[in-house]
Design an enzyme around this catalytic site. Structure first.
Site, mmCIF file in Angstrom:
data_model
loop_
_atom_site.group_PDB
_atom_site.id
_atom_site.type_symbol
_atom_site.label_atom_id
_atom_site.label_comp_id
_atom_site.label_asym_id
_atom_site.label_seq_id
_atom_site.Cartn_x
_atom_site.Cartn_y
_atom_site.Cartn_z
ATOM 1 N N ARG A 55 -23.668 3.493 -3.509
ATOM 2 C CA ARG A 55 -22.510 2.628 -3.301
ATOM 3 C C ARG A 55 -22.599 1.412 -4.227
ATOM 4 O O ARG A 55 -21.592 0.799 -4.558
ATOM 5 C CB ARG A 55 -22.419 2.182 -1.838
ATOM 6 C CG ARG A 55 -21.032 1.611 -1.496
ATOM 7 C CD ARG A 55 -20.877 1.204 -0.046
ATOM 8 N NE ARG A 55 -21.626 0.018 0.277
ATOM 9 C CZ ARG A 55 -22.587 -0.055 1.193
ATOM 10 N NH1 ARG A 55 -22.929 1.016 1.895
ATOM 11 N NH2 ARG A 55 -23.234 -1.180 1.409
ATOM 12 N N TYR A 109 4.716 -1.901 -9.832
ATOM 13 C CA TYR A 109 4.464 -0.620 -9.173
ATOM 14 C C TYR A 109 4.718 -0.763 -7.661
ATOM 15 O O TYR A 109 4.301 -1.753 -7.052
ATOM 16 C CB TYR A 109 3.017 -0.233 -9.460
ATOM 17 C CG TYR A 109 2.634 1.157 -9.062
ATOM 18 C CD1 TYR A 109 3.167 2.264 -9.720
ATOM 19 C CD2 TYR A 109 1.715 1.381 -8.034
ATOM 20 C CE1 TYR A 109 2.800 3.549 -9.350
ATOM 21 C CE2 TYR A 109 1.339 2.662 -7.675
ATOM 22 C CZ TYR A 109 1.886 3.741 -8.331
ATOM 23 O OH TYR A 109 1.519 5.000 -7.981
ATOM 24 N N ASP A 182 -2.214 -5.539 -14.780
ATOM 25 C CA ASP A 182 -2.278 -4.089 -14.620
ATOM 26 C C ASP A 182 -1.757 -3.515 -15.942
ATOM 27 O O ASP A 182 -0.567 -3.573 -16.231
ATOM 28 C CB ASP A 182 -1.401 -3.659 -13.437
ATOM 29 C CG ASP A 182 -1.355 -2.141 -13.255
ATOM 30 O OD1 ASP A 182 -1.703 -1.404 -14.203
ATOM 31 O OD2 ASP A 182 -0.953 -1.693 -12.166
ATOM 32 N N LYS A 207 -3.995 7.934 -15.119
ATOM 33 C CA LYS A 207 -2.917 8.075 -16.100
ATOM 34 C C LYS A 207 -3.496 8.349 -17.496
ATOM 35 O O LYS A 207 -4.196 9.311 -17.672
ATOM 36 C CB LYS A 207 -2.017 6.845 -16.056
ATOM 37 C CG LYS A 207 -1.683 6.371 -14.620
ATOM 38 C CD LYS A 207 -0.797 7.339 -13.849
ATOM 39 C CE LYS A 207 -0.680 7.010 -12.366
ATOM 40 N NZ LYS A 207 -0.253 5.673 -12.036
HETATM 41 C C1 LIG Z 1 -0.222 4.835 -10.922
HETATM 42 C C2 LIG Z 1 -0.229 3.364 -11.034
HETATM 43 C C3 LIG Z 1 -0.989 2.577 -10.156
HETATM 44 C C4 LIG Z 1 -1.782 3.175 -9.021
HETATM 45 O O1 LIG Z 1 -2.818 3.984 -9.469
HETATM 46 P P1 LIG Z 1 -3.423 5.175 -8.562
HETATM 47 O O2 LIG Z 1 -4.500 5.737 -9.421
HETATM 48 O O3 LIG Z 1 -2.306 6.107 -8.250
HETATM 49 O O4 LIG Z 1 -3.947 4.518 -7.317
HETATM 50 C C5 LIG Z 1 -0.964 1.213 -10.312
HETATM 51 N N1 LIG Z 1 -0.229 0.638 -11.299
HETATM 52 C C6 LIG Z 1 0.490 1.357 -12.161
HETATM 53 C C7 LIG Z 1 1.257 0.658 -13.234
HETATM 54 C C8 LIG Z 1 0.530 2.738 -12.066
HETATM 55 O O5 LIG Z 1 1.277 3.458 -12.915
#
Ligand SMILES: *Cc1c(COP(=O)(O)O)cnc(C)c1O
Length: 391
Positions: A55, A109, A182, A207
């Protein structure tokens, strides 16, 4: 060093007692022992580099963290089980010793909006939403709220707006707030937020970085100041990424710059083609010289590509027409994600922005005819041919 070089070298080839593995193995052990108790004691006490419990840290996660830290030129990172877990760690780290107040971009998001309003707000955190592309509005919101944290995305979803991250970093610094970016849509190929003054960068590894649609993960990459708290939150609450996912992600990241370059080139071609099609009302693409944020884009993305996302409005903007168009797609995958090697199409009014009232959606500029494409690495003529036959 160049991003292509870092992607295939950083983190790998740690020496074992008898050899050096060319790539990082999957270490599944949940704990580690040492020949002498004194050494385990030092590892627990963080006086000696090593591993004791998974962890806290694993060799596989650490290799991936080094690779991602190199791409963003940060001080260190924590890889997490999802992008949302990474956002939670980043927000908690930013607010630990600051005012319990967040100024956040209004177009973010959906799950991030929910995290702010359904998790943080009930715990007493003050949340202010602002149009992140309106510099004067952001300055006013920061001045009024005196936030502990400013949260934005590098490129917004689904209208692909680009906020003045460098200037917002200066505004955040002036009030002692941490800037969290982000940067899932921009990726480190286009932008490195830490170099522009951000304190913490978050990615959904699901992504572009992993890129193959087969793993869920996230990362927080930190500046020097926030690294201890990031690592500490990871250790205490355990939102960590498992060794198999770390392996898949690290493998994916090696080709990320290559894939992303191709995806950006393809997106540019698709955007140009869509702009000239009679069935299209409007195209949203950061490479468009008439883009609403062209000045910011010119400053922040100078000499860079413009991302691999393209959104567009169908001329006959009804759900029925969108469904008919999307049902006709043969190659392009209809799914709620982005950044995969294959091209993906999404209908925001039905998925990411479903919970908004139609009027609210319209106010945000998300019409009933809006379709979002995540352009893949296929031959561009095949992507365009699929779109053509769907009109
Ligand atoms: C997909 C996404 C998230 C969340 O990510 P997960 O891996 O699905 O938890 C957060 N911010 C953006 C801009 C995203 O496209």
């Amino acid at each position: 060093m160049n991003i292509h070089t870092k992607a295939v070298h950083a983190g790998d080839r740690k020496k074992l007692p008898d050899a050096i593995p060319s790539t990082t193995p999957i270490y599944t052990a949940s704990s580690f022992s040492y020949a002498e108790m004194a050494d385990l004691d030092k590892v627990f006490g963080e006086e000696m580099d090593g591993y004791c419990y998974s962890r806290y840290d694993t060799p596989t996660a650490r290799a991936l963290e080094e690779q991602l830290t190199a791409l963003e030129e940060g001080a260190g990172a924590l890889v997490t089980s999802s992008g949302m877990a990474a956002l939670q760690v980043a927000l908690q780290a930013a607010l630990t010793d600051r005012r319990r107040s967040v100024v956040a971009a209004s177009a973010i998001y959906g799950a991030t909006t929910n995290m702010l309003t359904k998790m943080l707000e009930p715990m007493g955190v003050d949340i202010t939403f602002v149009d992140i592309c309106d510099e004067a509005a952001v300055a006013k919101a920061i001045e009024q709220a005196k936030p502990g944290c400013v949260l934005m995305e590098s490129i917004s979803n689904p209208l692909l707006r680009v906020g003045p991250m460098d200037r917002i970093a200066t505004m955040a610094k002036a009030v002692g707030a941490a800037l969290i970016v982000d940067s899932t849509f921009a990726t480190p190929l286009l932008l490195q937020p830490l170099q522009l003054g951000a304190h913490l960068v978050v990615h959904s590894l699901t992504k572009y970085l992993a890129g193959h649609g087969d793993v869920l993960g996230g990362v927080v990459i930190s500046d020097e100041a926030h690294l201890p708290i990031i690592r500490s939150i990871g250790k205490i609450s355990g939102p960590v990424l498992g060794p198999f996912e770390c392996y898949l992600t690290m493998r994916g990241v090696k080709t990320f710059p290559l894939r992303m370059e191709r995806q950006c080139e393809n997106a540019c071609k698709v955007a140009q083609w869509l702009a000239s099609h009679a069935g299209v009302e409007r195209v949203y693409y950061p490479g468009d010289p008439r883009h609403a944020d062209a000045a910011t884009i010119g400053r922040l993305l100078a000499g860079k590509a413009h991302g691999a996302m393209v959104s567009f409005d169908l001329k006959e903007a009804t759900q029925e027409n969108v469904f008919r168009f999307m049902d006709r797609l043969k190659l392009i995958v209809r799914a709620t994600t982005l950044g995969d090697v294959h091209t993906l199409a999404l209908y925001p009014a039905m998925s990411s922005h479903r919970d908004l009232a139609p009027k609210q959606r319209q106010r945000q500029g998300i019409g009933d005819g809006l379709i979002r494409l995540s352009v893949g690495i296929e031959a561009p003529e095949d992507i365009i041919a699929d779109l053509e036959q769907a009109f």
